[in-house]
Enzyme design. Structure first.
Site, mmCIF file in Angstrom:
data_model
loop_
_atom_site.group_PDB
_atom_site.id
_atom_site.type_symbol
_atom_site.label_atom_id
_atom_site.label_comp_id
_atom_site.label_asym_id
_atom_site.label_seq_id
_atom_site.Cartn_x
_atom_site.Cartn_y
_atom_site.Cartn_z
ATOM 1 N N ASP A 132 -18.046 34.949 -18.165
ATOM 2 C CA ASP A 132 -18.083 36.332 -18.405
ATOM 3 C C ASP A 132 -18.433 35.654 -20.322
ATOM 4 O O ASP A 132 -17.856 35.113 -20.488
ATOM 5 C CB ASP A 132 -16.857 36.821 -18.573
ATOM 6 C CG ASP A 132 -16.259 38.033 -18.919
ATOM 7 O OD1 ASP A 132 -16.370 38.949 -18.276
ATOM 8 O OD2 ASP A 132 -15.649 37.832 -19.707
ATOM 9 N N GLU A 171 -23.023 36.086 -18.053
ATOM 10 C CA GLU A 171 -23.445 37.525 -19.117
ATOM 11 C C GLU A 171 -23.789 36.907 -19.824
ATOM 12 O O GLU A 171 -22.397 36.302 -20.915
ATOM 13 C CB GLU A 171 -22.136 38.112 -18.556
ATOM 14 C CG GLU A 171 -22.117 39.291 -19.461
ATOM 15 C CD GLU A 171 -21.014 40.190 -18.889
ATOM 16 O OE1 GLU A 171 -20.934 41.610 -19.904
ATOM 17 O OE2 GLU A 171 -19.850 39.983 -20.248
#
Ligand code: GLC
Length: 508
Positions: free
Chosen positions: A203, A258
């Protein structure tokens, strides 16, 4: 010696993203769970994906629906138990499916014991695990804005200092310049690697390094939130650290990061020299309008701007953006987009429910729950027709997506013309065609609204035609071709209906 021709599994794979709250509930609380995923693994095998990435299922107060983690090494009771996670990993592997978990290194929950300790006093041994600063005359330490609105600093009365959070105040940022944080987070990676996961979706990984001076961002950037521009050189060394760790495990464990930066050169830098992330999400297709020019541009830029050896990724949707069908506004274009997604050079990621042709749910104001306004794309998956759609309750945590009586897994399985069967056909084709999985990609001249490209690998060839126009197009073909898979029925291989797409194979 490494086999020069060897292709790691994740380059050959199609990954299916599971948003666990909305996949399938088994205990009747209206929230999906790990047992629900296990129950439908055979469906994913039938569909023909190779791997799943599961969004966070760790202990969490759910301020950001699991992206605020209060214990990285346990399963939230809403999703099940650690034993369920172990069973799920084993059940996936028994079926030949790989399993990636989501790792959230930039921030914890404010309910994580690390943060509770850190905020308890200025002299806490964990004070420096997060970013604490004095304010400037009663104002925050700098002008950064947080992702869901407001400033990126919150004042903590107890100790009279501000802490940094690039997202919600309930998501304080970890201080990765502290070696104890690095060690603790590496332990988390080991915890899941030891349990057998095949890798991690990471993330907002580009955010973890911070300039300790915390300078203001220049006024010309205005109120733009920090997540879209945070890009400190120190992040790369941190990533190399966890790459070494992941690579020290057998079995080609992998990482996909990401990196929420808008431009490809920045995204490209996170592959390092083959010593950083194995894969990096490419956000361009999530925002590309439905025109030939836009898609041709994305394909060309990915080919030109990613360094050699940097394996691309492709996605049409995820749990943070409107679904592809909602963005494109119609089934035909969404079907053609499936052809685009599954014929690119790079690893495709399918967001759960796109294969059913789902649109975002219409969520009445009173039922909105996400601070980032992303409820629509997170609606529960309908498995069957009927009021509860295969869930134990007719009213899960979010409303059903539109037309769930027709757009559900059971009905579409039985319908040869459904979106689900198109995805299945495309996945089967990709599996049997090395050109589509691994081959080169060359754009070809075609008619105005038709994007054409050829994939080739070791004598295997495919030609892909995508018609972005409102009228049927007749593409002059060199040689003799047959339709492998088409998004809409085609009278002839070179005749592509409006908003249709086809994969052609040379006729022998
Ligand atoms: C990522 C996630 C998103 C989450 C955010 C904060 O962008 O995809 O869902 O809100 O990080 O963790």
């Amino acid at each position: 010696m490494a086999d020069a021709g060897h292709v790691p599994w994740w380059r050959d794979a199609v990954v299916y993203q599971i948003y666990p709250r909305s996949f399938l509930d088994t205990d009747g609380d209206g929230v999906g769970d790990l047992r629900g995923i296990e129950r439908r693994l055979d469906h994913l095998v039938w569909l023909g994906v190779d791997a799943v990435w599961i969004s966070p299922f760790y202990r969490s107060p759910m301020a950001d629906f699991g992206y605020d983690v209060s214990d990285y090494c346990d399963v939230d009771p809403r999703f099940g138990t650690l034993a369920d996670a172990d069973r799920l990993i084993a059940a996936a592997h028994e079926r030949g499916l790989r399993l990636l978990v989501d790792w959230v290194p930039n921030h914890t929950s404010d309910q994580h014991p690390w943060f509770a300790e850190s905020r308890s006093s200025r002299s806490s041994p964990k004070r420096d695990w997060y970013h604490w600063r004095d304010g400037r005359d009663g104002r925050p330490p700098n002008n950064w804005r947080a992702a869901f609105g407001g400033r990126a600093w919150t004042f903590d009365d107890a100790t009279g200092q501000w802490y940094l959070h690039l997202f919600l105040p309930q998501q304080p940022d970890l201080n990765w310049s502290n070696p104890d944080v690095v060690a603790a987070m590496h332990q988390v990676l080991r915890f899941w690697l030891d349990r057998g996961v095949d890798g991690f979706r990471i993330d907002v990984v580009h955010c973890i390094g911070k300039d300790p001076a915390f300078p203001d961002q220049p006024a010309q950037l205005g109120e733009i939130d920090r997540v879209g521009i945070q890009n400190e050189p120190t992040t790369h060394e941190l990533i190399r650290g966890f790459r070494r760790l992941v690579d020290s495990y057998p079995g080609e464990r992998t990482t996909v990061g990401e990196v929420n930066l808008g431009d490809l050169p920045s995204i490209a830098s996170f592959y390092g020299r083959g010593d950083e992330l194995h894969m990096v999400f490419n956000f361009l297709p999530l925002h590309a309008p439905w025109t030939k020019a836009a898609w041709q541009d994305v394909i060309e830029r990915v080919a030109q701007e990613l360094p050699t050896g940097a394996w691309p990724t492709w996605a049409l949707s995820n749990h943070d953006v409107r679904r592809i069908r909602t963005r494109l506004g119609g089934e035909d274009a969404a079907r053609a987009a499936a052809v685009l997604l599954l014929t690119q050079r790079g690893t495709p990621f399918v967001y759960q429910g796109d294969e059913l042709g789902l649109e975002d749910a219409v969520v009445p104001d009173a039922h909105r729950v996400d601070p980032g306004g992303r409820d629509g794309c997170r609606a529960p998956l309908p498995w069957e027709p009927g009021p509860s759609h295969g869930w134990p309750t007719p009213s899960p945590w979010l409303p059903w997506p539109p037309e769930a009586d027709a757009r559900n897994a059971a009905s579409e399985r039985d319908d040869r013309a459904s979106m689900l069967r198109l995805y299945r056909d495309l996945l089967a084709l990709r599996r049997r065609s090395p050109a589509l999985r691994r081959g080169s990609l060359h754009l070809r001249d075609a008619l105005d609204d038709v994007l054409a490209y050829e994939r080739e690998w070791g004598g295997d060839r495919r030609l892909v035609l995508v018609n972005f126009g409102d009228r049927e197009a007749e593409v002059p073909l060199e040689g003799s071709w047959a339709v492998d898979v088409a998004s809409r029925p085609q009278p002839e291989p070179g005749v592509v209906p409006a908003h249709g797409a086809a994969v052609l194979a040379p006729e022998r």
